[in-house]
Design a protein around this motif. Structure first.
Motif, PDB file in Angstrom:
ATOM      1  N   VAL A  29      28.875 -10.403  -1.912  1.00 58.87           N
ATOM      2  CA  VAL A  29      28.791  -8.838  -1.858  1.00 58.87           C
ATOM      3  C   VAL A  29      28.603  -8.375  -3.452  1.00 58.87           C
ATOM      4  O   VAL A  29      28.184  -7.350  -3.807  1.00 58.87           O
ATOM      5  N   PRO A  32      24.150  -7.566  -6.575  1.00 60.26           N
ATOM      6  CA  PRO A  32      23.454  -6.015  -6.619  1.00 60.26           C
ATOM      7  C   PRO A  32      22.631  -5.832  -5.679  1.00 60.26           C
ATOM      8  O   PRO A  32      21.369  -5.634  -6.326  1.00 60.26           O
ATOM      9  N   SER A  40      24.826  -2.370   1.221  1.00 64.83           N
ATOM     10  CA  SER A  40      24.760  -3.941   1.015  1.00 64.83           C
ATOM     11  C   SER A  40      24.509  -4.459   2.642  1.00 64.83           C
ATOM     12  O   SER A  40      25.108  -4.230   3.670  1.00 64.83           O
ATOM     13  N   PRO A 135      34.852   5.810   6.774  1.00 63.67           N
ATOM     14  CA  PRO A 135      33.807   4.969   6.530  1.00 63.67           C
ATOM     15  C   PRO A 135      32.537   5.474   6.762  1.00 63.67           C
ATOM     16  O   PRO A 135      32.325   6.288   7.634  1.00 63.67           O
ATOM     17  N   ASN A 136      31.402   4.951   5.991  1.00 64.50           N
ATOM     18  CA  ASN A 136      30.016   5.490   6.445  1.00 64.50           C
ATOM     19  C   ASN A 136      29.678   4.369   7.388  1.00 64.50           C
ATOM     20  O   ASN A 136      29.226   3.072   7.043  1.00 64.50           O
ATOM     21  N   ARG A 139      26.447   2.347   7.187  1.00 63.39           N
ATOM     22  CA  ARG A 139      26.187   1.079   6.146  1.00 63.39           C
ATOM     23  C   ARG A 139      26.759  -0.118   6.992  1.00 63.39           C
ATOM     24  O   ARG A 139      26.836  -1.030   6.178  1.00 63.39           O
TER      25      ARG A 139
ATOM     26  N   GLU B 130      27.302  -4.839  -8.088  1.00 63.80           N
ATOM     27  CA  GLU B 130      27.306  -3.483  -7.270  1.00 63.80           C
ATOM     28  C   GLU B 130      27.660  -3.675  -6.065  1.00 63.80           C
ATOM     29  O   GLU B 130      27.374  -4.707  -5.483  1.00 63.80           O
ATOM     30  N   ASN B 131      28.436  -2.692  -5.370  1.00 60.89           N
ATOM     31  CA  ASN B 131      29.085  -2.848  -4.129  1.00 60.89           C
ATOM     32  C   ASN B 131      28.691  -1.502  -3.309  1.00 60.89           C
ATOM     33  O   ASN B 131      29.456  -0.536  -3.670  1.00 60.89           O
ATOM     34  N   HIS B 132      28.092  -1.446  -2.249  1.00 62.96           N
ATOM     35  CA  HIS B 132      27.857  -0.221  -1.388  1.00 62.96           C
ATOM     36  C   HIS B 132      28.167  -0.480   0.010  1.00 62.96           C
ATOM     37  O   HIS B 132      27.648  -0.751   0.839  1.00 62.96           O
ATOM     38  N   GLY B 133      29.724  -0.485   0.158  1.00 62.79           N
ATOM     39  CA  GLY B 133      30.196  -0.616   1.286  1.00 62.79           C
ATOM     40  C   GLY B 133      30.422   0.536   2.005  1.00 62.79           C
ATOM     41  O   GLY B 133      30.200   1.750   1.525  1.00 62.79           O
ATOM     42  N   PRO B 134      30.994   0.251   3.394  1.00 66.41           N
ATOM     43  CA  PRO B 134      31.246   1.508   4.204  1.00 66.41           C
ATOM     44  C   PRO B 134      32.528   2.409   3.574  1.00 66.41           C
ATOM     45  O   PRO B 134      32.714   3.458   3.886  1.00 66.41           O
ATOM     46  N   SER B 136      33.375   2.087   0.213  1.00 62.52           N
ATOM     47  CA  SER B 136      33.532   2.297  -1.364  1.00 62.52           C
ATOM     48  C   SER B 136      32.055   1.942  -2.057  1.00 62.52           C
ATOM     49  O   SER B 136      31.295   1.339  -1.395  1.00 62.52           O
ATOM     50  N   ASP B 137      31.939   2.581  -3.270  1.00 59.52           N
ATOM     51  CA  ASP B 137      30.705   2.425  -3.921  1.00 59.52           C
ATOM     52  C   ASP B 137      31.155   2.072  -5.267  1.00 59.52           C
ATOM     53  O   ASP B 137      31.840   2.941  -6.064  1.00 59.52           O
ATOM     54  N   SER B 138      31.048   0.920  -5.786  1.00 58.46           N
ATOM     55  CA  SER B 138      31.710   0.650  -7.045  1.00 58.46           C
ATOM     56  C   SER B 138      30.705  -0.416  -7.805  1.00 58.46           C
ATOM     57  O   SER B 138      29.862  -1.149  -7.017  1.00 58.46           O
TER      58      SER B 138
END
Lengths: 165, 388
Positions: A29, A32, A40, A135-136, A139, B130-134, B136-138
């Protein structure tokens, strides 16, 4: 199974291998890689572990391991500490409940992973409502599909079996 | 089938009950942690370990990105060179204009004693994860406490604002990206100067909250940081405003134009909050009550801190609830009707005067400029004029 071929790992061996795979996927994870609005792509490896380990029924040691894996995921993702741990434990609890009632063996790994992914999404929504961060769901789409698609291939590393004496 | 040989242990034995209690207890601990722990609450060592791991796992992606750029450059080189040449010509003109404007701006700021917001001690680092999870975005950058980074530092790349630092390691920092659900940045339109809060909602284009009513930020207008929070420096480019498919005002982020690699960490302004508490203004209850300062009547508008319309003859022409075009029309009318500047001695006092103790009190505007500074306004009842 002939004894000369690769011996079946013990239960502890299954746990170790499974936990290692889960940690490895969680560390991925950090890469990037972003699919735009889909986020992701990395699968939810914990689903495989829950599916495989829930065969043994309720076990506080498995619960503890899942809890620790959740905390690690929180540290990696930067979410509130405990968020993923709670989602994992809720999914584990729901899976225990349903596997005892319905049983998965006749339906195969694919349907099993679909059901547990459903629990996972419901648990994520519930946790999001509790902590105030919805949560989204978009995603979660690609990781969920990847988790389902890969589980039949990787299930042998997670499914814990015991010889019936 | 993998489960064929499996055996379910369990039943309703003591072990099962103990296990269920244990799992419930763990879930309770997780819930408590999730509700009480701050965002990114991992210790510095863990943060550094994650940064170290990120460097390793992100290397193939960086190589792939570099290789892709290198390969595609074979096919697009000539077009790219032509485009860059024409862009360079245009930019040279802009550079000259910008230099001239910067000089004028410096001169104006000196003339008006403007308190300038300069940024010092910026640090360049690399975004390693980079982490774009459900949830968080960090991201993680490879600079931390040892490099002088602190909490709330602002992170920008060559395109614009990326986010801010939320937790620190010794050699790494975690960044809360603008798209995260908890990101809030005060912004303004570049032309309209309309204010709003850029609110992340885990989508690619965060939405604008608390816009002016009606919204004066225009479609396609560039969005900059306003610096109204006293933390984020003013004037950092964020993106372009527009209406999303859901009808909300959203900002297409500049920072997502390309892969994020090198970033700049900018220290926050951290203006100290005012020491003195503000006192609620008092408005004269009736016409007889006029605030008097040093024997001089003060117009109600200044005493009430803007609660009453200014006593300008044209002030009434400003519509109170109208469209931006109507407001700008009224402002233009005011500017057109405004008389040319008269000598100060002939200027009419803009506020009414009161007769006090039978004498005439001159308005404050006609007082000598080197008079001592007036005391804070005091509201008191104006005495009645004595009967002849």
């Amino acid at each position: 199974m002939p004894a000369l071929i690769v011996p079946r790992p013990t239960t502890i061996g299954h746990f170790l291998i499974g936990a290692t795979i889960v940690i490895a996927v969680q560390v991925l994870v950090l890469m990037p890689l972003n699919l735009g609005f889909l986020g992701s792509p990395w699968p939810y490896a914990i689903i495989w572990a829950i599916a495989g380990w829930s065969v043994l029924g309720p076990d506080w040691r498995i619960g503890g391991l899942i809890f620790l894996l959740g905390l690690l995921s929180d540290a990696i993702c930067g979410t509130y500490i405990g968020t993923n741990a709670l989602i994992y434990l809720l999914s584990y609890g729901a899976t225990l409940l349903i596997s005892k009632t319905l049983g998965f063996s006749a339906k195969g790994e694919l349907s099993e992973s679909v059901v547990i992914i459903g629990f996972y999404i419901v648990s994520a929504l519930l946790t999001g409502l509790i902590i105030g961060t919805i949560p989204n769901l978009l995603r979660m789409l690609v990781p969920a599909l990847l988790t389902i698609a890969l589980y039949p291939l990787i299930a042998r590393f997670f499914v814990v079996t015991r010889d019936v004496k | 089938m993998a489960r064929r040989n499996s055996m379910r242990r369990g039943g309703a034995g003591t072990g099962t009950v103990v296990s269920l209690i244990g799992i419930t207890a763990l879930a309770s601990i997780a819930l408590t942690l999730a509700l009480t722990s701050p965002r990114g609450a991992v210790n510095a060592a863990m943060n550094d370990a994650l940064a170290w791991g990120s460097k390793i796992v992100s290397t193939p992606v960086k190589w792939a990105q570099g290789g892709g750029d290198w390969f595609s450059s074979f096919f697009t080189n000539s077009d790219e060179v032509q485009r860059l040449r024409s862009e360079n010509l245009a930019l040279l003109e802009w550079r000259d204009q910008a230099k001239a404007m910067a000089e004028r701006l410096d001169a104006y700021e000196v003339l008006h004693s403007v308190q300038n917001e300069t940024t010092k001690g910026e640090i360049t680092a690399r975004m390693v994860s980079e982490n774009h999870g459900p949830f968080s975005d960090s991201g993680i950058v490879n600079a931390g406490k040892n490099q002088g980074v602190g909490a709330d530092w602002v992170v920008v790349n060559q395109y614009g604002l990326l986010g801010r630092v939320i937790s620190l390691g010794n050699n790494s920092s975690r960044i809360l990206l603008l798209t995260d659900g908890e990101s809030r940045i005060p912004i303004m339109g570049e032309v309209s100067r309309g204010r709003a809060i850029l609110t992340g909602d885990k989508t690619e284009a965060p939405h604008l909250a608390h816009l002016n009513t009606p919204p004066i930020i225009g479609e396609g207008e560039r969005i900059l940081t306003s610096g109204d929070d006293g933390v984020v420096p003013r004037g950092i480019a964020i993106g372009v405003a527009g209406r999303g498919p859901d009808g909300k005002w959203r900002v297409r982020l500049n920072s997502r134009q390309g892969a994020v690699d090198f970033v700049r960490l900018v220290p926050p302004n951290n203006f100290p909050p005012p020491v003195l508490r503000a006192v609620a203004p008092t408005i004269a209850p009736n016409a007889a009550a006029v605030p008097v300062v040093n024997g001089v009547a003060v117009p109600a508008s200044s005493a009430a801190g803007g609660a009453v319309l200014p006593l300008d003859a044209n002030a009434a022409s400003i519509p109170t609830a109208a469209s931006p075009s109507a407001i700008s029309q009224a402002q233009n009318n005011r500017a057109g009707n405004r008389p040319t500047q008269a000598p100060p001695s002939k200027a009419k006092p803009k506020f009414k005067v009161v007769v006090k103790d039978g004498g005439f009190t001159p308005p404050a505007a006609e007082k000598a400029p080197n008079d001592p500074a007036p005391e804070p306004p005091k509201t008191q009842e104006a005495p009645e004029a004595p009967n002849p």
